[in-house]
Design a protein around this motif. Structure first.
Motif: not given
Length: 527
Positions: A102-108, A110-127
């Protein structure tokens, strides 16, 4: 400290071992976390001495600087560190799935839904400890602004291109670690203390070996005895049997072992620089001696971190843990996109709007985390009930009622018998919430009847018809837990864009409304 945690610490002292604070694991654990055990040099902030890093317990990568005060050797060390860490981070960048944002349309506006991509996983660092997180932040700050030979051929001490890139990622991980509930950069001590209470202070809990001694002491010995041994026991030469978890080293190790070994290395290098070929072997020998000393200091901590991970894997994950990990995945994807778009590194200081946005986001995430942990874990909820922030009881009566409108909506009155003492307003009117199929259902506190019975009026989640949907209203005999806190955290007001920052916070950058610079210092200003 919550009362239940204090009671658990007292019970740990009596029993001689740590007591559980949760019944589930409230942090995400990756199937292949990257463990990072750093060591730093005493007397110079940010000067790395060595590190163990890797995703395999039996095959760590050991990096050592024989002379940390040598700038060339230091950047060689960080370049080698980048060659081991960056492939792990980049390995998650290209495996994606379709998603909506969900992003804000710069012209109107309003909050609109935008199709994008998301990484299926993310790194994890443990100290190992909380100090390790701060050291990752320090390394990121020292690396992300370094110039490479490609960027500036005339730069002093140019570094490989991977070094500033690793600095940007370390900075992002360190910033993300400040978000409550995030699991991209974690310390083993914080993970363990969230799930177990020991009989020692919070400061002592930052010693990983002592903390593990409380959680899993040997048979026939108490956690206090093993923790004391882990902290203070030394061998015949005065060295700690269990070196500290870093990044700082023990002064006895620095003075009696490390300093003489470095002196030999410096002397051998000086002889080699005088064109004495026989000294080349002495340099390699001195370097191997330092490498062995530093590796021995890190090996116990390396094993301790993996032991902590094994202990945490014995706990089942909380129901809302993956929801918070999804937000980490969005954070990782966003930073990946910024890096690939060629954006500059993170600034040294945030502007007023960015700092306020970060603070508001962390406050929102803290409220969400507190609510989700209580909803996922009856032991955590018991602490909220003990504090008067929730109550559980049996439904003794349900009386149907409706609103007085053209389209009457159900507003049933539910009577609850409870032994808890929730902090409800005496005159009624406060709102309480319960989880209904994963969604919060709101009720209004009406009054207290004889015998301490609480009367509540349900307000929503019952459908749009005149009669409530099946299962939306508790029945007589049901045992229900109600909370005085909301289950979904609310965001704060929208902040202005940086170009519309008020003058009280610096004004728009470079604008006439920005406060003038102070007068330059003159000789008359000095005594």
């Amino acid at each position: 400290m919550p009362l239940l945690s204090t009671l658990a610490r007292l019970e740990a002292v009596r029993a001689g071992r740590a007591q559980p604070l949760t019944t589930v694991r409230h942090r995400h654990l990756s199937g292949q976390p990257l463990v990072f055990v750093p060591l730093t040099t005493a007397g110079e902030a940010g000067a790395p001495l060595g590190a163990m890093v890797g995703t395999d317990r039996d095959d760590p990568r050991i990096l050592v600087i024989p002379q940390p005060r040598d700038r060339d050797l230091r950047w060689e060390f960080l370049a080698e560190l980048a060659t081991h860490v960056m492939p792990y981070l980049e390995g998650y960048a290209d495996v994606v799935e379709p998603a909506e944002r969900t992003e804000t349309d710069p012209e109107s506006g309003k909050r609109v839904k935008v199709e994008t991509e998301l990484c299926t996983d993310a790194p994890q660092l443990i100290v190992p400890s909380r100090a390790g997180i701060e050291y990752v932040r320090l390394l990121g700050r020292s690396m992300r602004f370094r110039r490479t030979a490609e960027q500036d051929p005339e730069a002093a001490y140019p570094v490989p291109s991977q070094v500033p890139l690793l600095g940007r990622w370390f900075t992002h991980l360190a910033e993300r670690s400040r978000v409550p509930g995030s699991s991209m950069l974690l310390s083993a001590t914080d993970l363990l203390t969230r799930h177990w209470a020991t009989g020692q202070s919070s400061l002592e809990d930052q010693h990983l070996a002592a903390l593990l001694a409380w959680i899993d002491p040997p048979a026939g010995r108490s956690g206090a005895e093993e923790a004391l041994r882990a902290e203070l026991a030394r061998d015949a030469s005065g060295q700690l049997l269990v070196p500290p978890a870093g990044p700082a080293t023990d002064p006895a190790f620095d003075n009696r072992l490390l300093a003489p070994a470095m002196a030999k290395f410096d002397a051998a290098r000086a002889e080699r620089d005088l064109d004495r070929p026989r000294q080349a072997g002495h340099v390699a020998e001195a370097e191997r001696a330092i490498r062995q000393l530093v590796a021995e200091q890190m090996s116990a901590t390396w094993d301790a971190v993996w032991t902590a991970i094994d202990l945490l894997r014995t706990l089942p994950p909380g129901g809302r843990t993956e929801e918070r990990w999804t937000r980490d995945r969005w954070s990782f994807t966003g930073h990946r996109d910024r890096v690939r778009a060629g954006e500059p590194p993170q600034p040294r200081r945030d502007d007023a709007v960015t700092a306020a946005q970060k603070l508001a986001a962390r406050e929102t995430e803290q409220a969400r985390l507190d609510a989700q942990e209580a909803l996922d874990d009856p032991l955590v909820m018991a602490g909220r009930r003990l504090a008067g922030e929730a109550f559980a009881g049996e439904v003794t009566e349900v009386v149907m009622a409706w609103t007085e409108s053209k389209r009457p909506s159900p507003r049933p009155l539910v009577t609850v018998a409870t032994e808890d003492r929730p902090q409800l307003p005496e005159g009624g009117g406060g709102k309480v919430y319960r989880s209904l199929d994963g969604r919060p259902q709101t009720a209004e506190f009406v009054r207290v009847e004889e015998g301490g019975l609480l009367v509540l009026r349900l307000l929503d989640k019952m459908g749009r018809g005149r009669d409530p949907e099946p299962g939306s209203v508790p029945e007589k005999g049901d045992r229900v837990c109600w909370t005085l806190f909301e289950h979904d955290a609310r965001g704060g007001p929208k902040l202005p864009d940086p170009e519309h920052t008020p003058w009280t916070h610096g004004g728009p950058p470079g604008s006439a409304t920005a406060p003038p610079l102070p007068d330059a210092v003159t000789d008359e200003d000095l005594l």
